[in-house]
Design a protein around this motif. Structure first.
Motif, PDB file in Angstrom:
ATOM      1  N   THR A  62     -11.906  43.754  74.712  1.00 27.68           N
ATOM      2  CA  THR A  62     -11.907  45.213  74.309  1.00 27.68           C
ATOM      3  C   THR A  62     -11.031  44.819  72.908  1.00 27.68           C
ATOM      4  OG1 THR A  62     -12.999  47.011  75.452  1.00 27.68           O
ATOM      5  CG2 THR A  62     -12.135  47.552  73.599  1.00 27.68           C
ATOM      6  N   PHE A  63      -9.647  44.535  73.625  1.00 34.98           N
ATOM      7  CA  PHE A  63      -9.137  45.064  72.815  1.00 34.98           C
ATOM      8  C   PHE A  63      -9.059  43.026  71.393  1.00 34.98           C
ATOM      9  CE2 PHE A  63      -4.167  42.948  71.928  1.00 34.98           C
ATOM     10  CZ  PHE A  63      -4.000  43.601  70.906  1.00 34.98           C
ATOM     11  N   LEU A  64      -9.215  42.643  72.324  1.00 32.50           N
ATOM     12  CA  LEU A  64      -9.439  41.202  71.698  1.00 32.50           C
ATOM     13  C   LEU A  64     -10.478  41.730  70.303  1.00 32.50           C
ATOM     14  CD1 LEU A  64      -8.324  38.208  71.343  1.00 32.50           C
ATOM     15  CD2 LEU A  64      -9.956  37.784  72.919  1.00 32.50           C
ATOM     16  N   ILE A  65     -11.276  41.823  70.808  1.00 36.38           N
ATOM     17  CA  ILE A  65     -12.582  41.736  69.659  1.00 36.38           C
ATOM     18  C   ILE A  65     -12.792  42.643  68.708  1.00 36.38           C
ATOM     19  CG2 ILE A  65     -15.190  42.405  69.562  1.00 36.38           C
ATOM     20  CD1 ILE A  65     -14.355  40.284  71.691  1.00 36.38           C
ATOM     21  N   TRP A  66     -11.377  43.675  68.871  1.00 31.36           N
ATOM     22  CA  TRP A  66     -11.374  44.296  67.666  1.00 31.36           C
ATOM     23  C   TRP A  66     -10.105  43.847  67.072  1.00 31.36           C
ATOM     24  CZ3 TRP A  66     -12.087  48.557  65.444  1.00 31.36           C
ATOM     25  CH2 TRP A  66     -13.336  49.758  66.095  1.00 31.36           C
ATOM     26  N   ILE A  97     -16.524  48.668  74.874  1.00 30.01           N
ATOM     27  CA  ILE A  97     -16.976  47.082  75.130  1.00 30.01           C
ATOM     28  C   ILE A  97     -17.173  46.162  75.950  1.00 30.01           C
ATOM     29  CG2 ILE A  97     -17.078  45.297  73.364  1.00 30.01           C
ATOM     30  CD1 ILE A  97     -14.931  46.844  71.304  1.00 30.01           C
ATOM     31  N   VAL A  98     -16.193  47.036  76.866  1.00 32.47           N
ATOM     32  CA  VAL A  98     -16.238  45.655  78.310  1.00 32.47           C
ATOM     33  C   VAL A  98     -17.304  46.611  78.642  1.00 32.47           C
ATOM     34  CG1 VAL A  98     -14.442  47.634  79.388  1.00 32.47           C
ATOM     35  CG2 VAL A  98     -14.468  45.080  79.668  1.00 32.47           C
ATOM     36  N   GLY A  99     -18.137  47.053  78.492  1.00 29.89           N
ATOM     37  CA  GLY A  99     -18.377  48.148  79.844  1.00 29.89           C
ATOM     38  C   GLY A  99     -20.221  47.194  79.249  1.00 29.89           C
ATOM     39  N   SER A 100     -20.466  47.704  78.265  1.00 32.51           N
ATOM     40  CA  SER A 100     -21.397  46.593  77.201  1.00 32.51           C
ATOM     41  C   SER A 100     -21.231  45.272  77.774  1.00 32.51           C
ATOM     42  CB  SER A 100     -21.821  46.586  75.881  1.00 32.51           C
ATOM     43  OG  SER A 100     -21.359  48.231  75.214  1.00 32.51           O
ATOM     44  N   VAL A 101     -20.459  44.544  78.109  1.00 32.24           N
ATOM     45  CA  VAL A 101     -20.798  42.971  78.085  1.00 32.24           C
ATOM     46  C   VAL A 101     -21.156  42.997  79.263  1.00 32.24           C
ATOM     47  CG1 VAL A 101     -18.915  40.922  78.814  1.00 32.24           C
ATOM     48  CG2 VAL A 101     -18.811  42.446  76.526  1.00 32.24           C
ATOM     49  N   ALA A 102     -20.127  43.953  80.761  1.00 28.62           N
ATOM     50  CA  ALA A 102     -20.469  43.875  81.773  1.00 28.62           C
ATOM     51  C   ALA A 102     -22.116  43.943  81.863  1.00 28.62           C
ATOM     52  CB  ALA A 102     -19.942  44.497  82.760  1.00 28.62           C
ATOM     53  N   LEU A 103     -22.613  44.964  81.348  1.00 27.26           N
ATOM     54  CA  LEU A 103     -24.080  45.080  81.530  1.00 27.26           C
ATOM     55  C   LEU A 103     -24.894  44.281  81.585  1.00 27.26           C
ATOM     56  CD1 LEU A 103     -24.203  48.943  80.138  1.00 27.26           C
ATOM     57  CD2 LEU A 103     -24.267  48.095  82.941  1.00 27.26           C
ATOM     58  N   GLY A 104     -24.613  43.484  80.292  1.00 26.68           N
ATOM     59  CA  GLY A 104     -24.862  41.844  79.473  1.00 26.68           C
ATOM     60  C   GLY A 104     -25.310  41.257  80.996  1.00 26.68           C
ATOM     61  N   SER A 105     -24.457  40.951  81.463  1.00 28.21           N
ATOM     62  CA  SER A 105     -24.055  40.278  82.660  1.00 28.21           C
ATOM     63  C   SER A 105     -25.173  40.261  83.348  1.00 28.21           C
ATOM     64  CB  SER A 105     -22.627  39.571  82.613  1.00 28.21           C
ATOM     65  OG  SER A 105     -22.082  40.719  84.018  1.00 28.21           O
ATOM     66  N   LEU A 106     -24.510  41.555  83.902  1.00 24.99           N
ATOM     67  CA  LEU A 106     -26.074  42.418  84.583  1.00 24.99           C
ATOM     68  C   LEU A 106     -27.279  41.831  84.753  1.00 24.99           C
ATOM     69  CD1 LEU A 106     -25.702  43.996  87.723  1.00 24.99           C
ATOM     70  CD2 LEU A 106     -26.195  45.684  86.396  1.00 24.99           C
ATOM     71  N   ALA A 107     -27.640  41.679  83.514  1.00 25.99           N
ATOM     72  CA  ALA A 107     -29.467  41.509  83.491  1.00 25.99           C
ATOM     73  C   ALA A 107     -29.458  39.511  83.884  1.00 25.99           C
ATOM     74  CB  ALA A 107     -29.180  41.905  81.493  1.00 25.99           C
ATOM     75  N   VAL A 108     -28.374  38.944  83.708  1.00 24.36           N
ATOM     76  CA  VAL A 108     -28.566  38.026  84.413  1.00 24.36           C
ATOM     77  C   VAL A 108     -29.357  38.061  85.621  1.00 24.36           C
ATOM     78  CG1 VAL A 108     -28.168  35.543  84.726  1.00 24.36           C
ATOM     79  CG2 VAL A 108     -26.950  36.740  81.936  1.00 24.36           C
ATOM     80  N   VAL A 109     -28.194  38.729  86.548  1.00 23.18           N
ATOM     81  CA  VAL A 109     -28.123  38.931  87.916  1.00 23.18           C
ATOM     82  C   VAL A 109     -29.638  39.352  88.447  1.00 23.18           C
ATOM     83  CG1 VAL A 109     -26.956  39.703  90.107  1.00 23.18           C
ATOM     84  CG2 VAL A 109     -25.790  39.061  88.472  1.00 23.18           C
ATOM     85  N   LEU A 110     -29.504  40.427  87.576  1.00 22.50           N
ATOM     86  CA  LEU A 110     -31.105  40.893  87.616  1.00 22.50           C
ATOM     87  C   LEU A 110     -32.292  40.348  87.358  1.00 22.50           C
ATOM     88  CD1 LEU A 110     -29.892  44.739  86.774  1.00 22.50           C
ATOM     89  CD2 LEU A 110     -29.998  43.625  89.560  1.00 22.50           C
ATOM     90  N   VAL A 111     -32.694  39.612  86.632  1.00 23.06           N
ATOM     91  CA  VAL A 111     -33.772  38.907  85.945  1.00 23.06           C
ATOM     92  C   VAL A 111     -33.293  37.147  85.852  1.00 23.06           C
ATOM     93  CG1 VAL A 111     -34.350  37.967  83.813  1.00 23.06           C
ATOM     94  CG2 VAL A 111     -34.187  40.488  84.092  1.00 23.06           C
ATOM     95  N   ALA A 112     -32.619  36.117  86.286  1.00 27.32           N
ATOM     96  CA  ALA A 112     -32.631  35.324  86.483  1.00 27.32           C
ATOM     97  C   ALA A 112     -31.632  34.605  87.657  1.00 27.32           C
ATOM     98  CB  ALA A 112     -31.591  34.913  85.192  1.00 27.32           C
TER      99      ALA A 112
END
Length: 435
Positions: free
Chosen positions: A348-352, A61-76
């Motif tokens: 990951t753990f907390l979301i689970w 899960i942490v990988g998907s969260v990190a990629l989502g934040s990366l989109a803000v860097v690249l787009v915004a």
């Protein structure tokens, strides 16, 4: 007591926790916890789609969260002066070349008959292509990272509104899930968990070490807020805001901070409600019944003509995309990206724990777990020391009292573990179980 009334009472109890936090601590703190809990609830929905719908045990899960934040860097993120001339086009050319190499190797594997010739050709393409790829990429990366390294040193973004980064974050996480799913979804549950955790750590390590992408451990700050969220400073200098504040006798500084957080809460709440509506429609549709049938008995579902592998991949992509959306929303709210903060314990753990406590397989249960555990995780940070001070008030000064006071910082993990054990003992299917 009917199920509906019981569920309403549970959500009312969680709402009271936030209201009590605002009344007894501060409304600013209560809204901070609420916004982070809403984002956690969105992540919990994504995990619930994967586990509750299809029984896919992913710990990436942490990988998907990190990629989502990366989109803000690249787009915004703001464009970096000199980065394009320094080597940004060559970086993208190298990445495109790498993708083409992998596609060529896959085409050779698919069209040639098994044998030494095919194996040798694939090795030659991948090995030779790797050196060509590094020959294109490394000089470009060095040039970009040498471009004003104190303040920039990365490729920058497009400077668009952060709202455009939210769906891009979902797309990035979905594309990564497609690639991971192609590799790992055929594995058994425990091996799938290990594989997804390892790949997620690789994603986070890349973001920490590739300065040209997001400044790595130097952190990237100053990311723009999504429209229509204003800056607090802009509100505090706006006569249209200051005049009503003066008339009502409210402090414009604290009120502006609360107003901004209320706007975020409204935006996140709208996204959460939309996801719940879509998830409920999908779960109660023929598609949802088919997916649950595959989860309960893959062999029987496959015997009825269902494409189990395709549906698993589909669910894995959808769930990861929802988590990536939440990651982009979080980065746009924070206005910065810090790759070192993406840890498996938090994302990951907390979301689970949220999904298990709320009730896997039930969208409303995932939301309840996200709000409850989100509040608990953040509230214990200030409630723990207060509780420990109260418990040790009668002890004389000494090593025991000092040790107990220092242990207050660990009460967050202790509390989460106790709540999880209590729920597993008395409500093993969660507070709002699947029907």
């Amino acid at each position: 007591m009917t199920t509906t009334r019981r569920n309403l009472m549970l959500f009312t109890g969680v709402a009271l926790l936030f209201l009590l936090t605002g009344a007894m601590q501060s409304w600013n703190l209560a809204l901070v916890i609420l916004n982070l809990s809403l984002l956690s609830a969105i992540m919990a929905i994504g995990v619930n789609i994967q586990w509750g719908y299809a029984g896919l045990f992913s710990t990436g899960i942490v990988g998907s969260v990190a990629l989502g934040s990366l989109a803000v860097v690249l787009v915004a993120g703001q464009p970096v002066a000199g980065a394009w001339a320094a080597g940004t086009p060559r970086i993208f050319a190298a990445l495109a070349f790498g993708v083409a190499l992998l596609a060529l190797a896959a085409a050779i594997r698919g069209r040639m008959a098994p044998g030494r010739l095919r194996a040798g050709l694939i090795v030659a393409v991948l090995l030779g292509g790797f050196f060509l790829y590094r020959g294109i990429l490394d000089p470009a990366v060095s040039a970009v990272e040498a471009n004003n390294p104190a303040q920039a040193g990365h490729i920058g973004g497009l400077g668009l509104n952060s709202l455009f980064a939210w769906p891009v974050g979902a797309v990035l996480a979905g594309l990564a899930a497609w690639l991971i799913g192609k590799i790992a979804l055929g594995l058994r549950e425990d091996y799938l968990a290990i594989a997804t955790l390892g790949i997620a750590e690789i994603i986070v390590l890349v973001m920490r070490n590739e300065d040209w992408l997001d400044r790595g451990v130097k952190n990237l700050t100053g990311l723009p807020r999504p429209w229509p969220v204003p800056q607090e400073v802009a509100l505090q200098t706006n006569p249209a805001f200051l005049e009503p504040m003066a008339a009502m006798g409210w402090d414009p500084v604290s009120t502006s901070a609360i107003l901004v957080k209320l706007i975020y809460a409204a935006m996140f709440g709208a996204v959460l409600l939309a996801l719940i509506w879509l998830s409920e429609r999908a779960l109660n549709s023929p598609w949802g019944r088919m997916v649950r049938a595959i989860r309960d008995n893959e062999t029987a579902a496959e015997a009825m003509g269902k494409d189990v592998k395709f549906r698993h991949l589909q669910i894995f992509i959808i769930g990861s995309a929802v988590v990536g959306l939440a990651g982009a929303m979080m980065a746009s709210m924070d206005g910065q990206i810090s790759p070192t903060s993406y840890t498996p314990l938090r994302y990951t753990f907390l979301i689970w724990v949220m999904v298990i406590v709320g009730g896997s397989g039930n969208n409303w249960g995932a939301v309840l777990g996200g709000l409850l555990i989100g509040w608990l995780y953040l509230a214990v940070e200030f409630l723990g020391p207060q509780l420990m001070d109260w418990l040790t008030a009668g002890l004389p000064p000494g090593p025991l009292k000092t040790q107990l006071s220092e242990m207050a910082s660990h009460m967050r993990v202790l509390t989460l573990g106790a709540v999880l054990l209590l729920v597993l003992r008395f409500a093993p299917r969660g507070l709002i179980p699947e029907k």
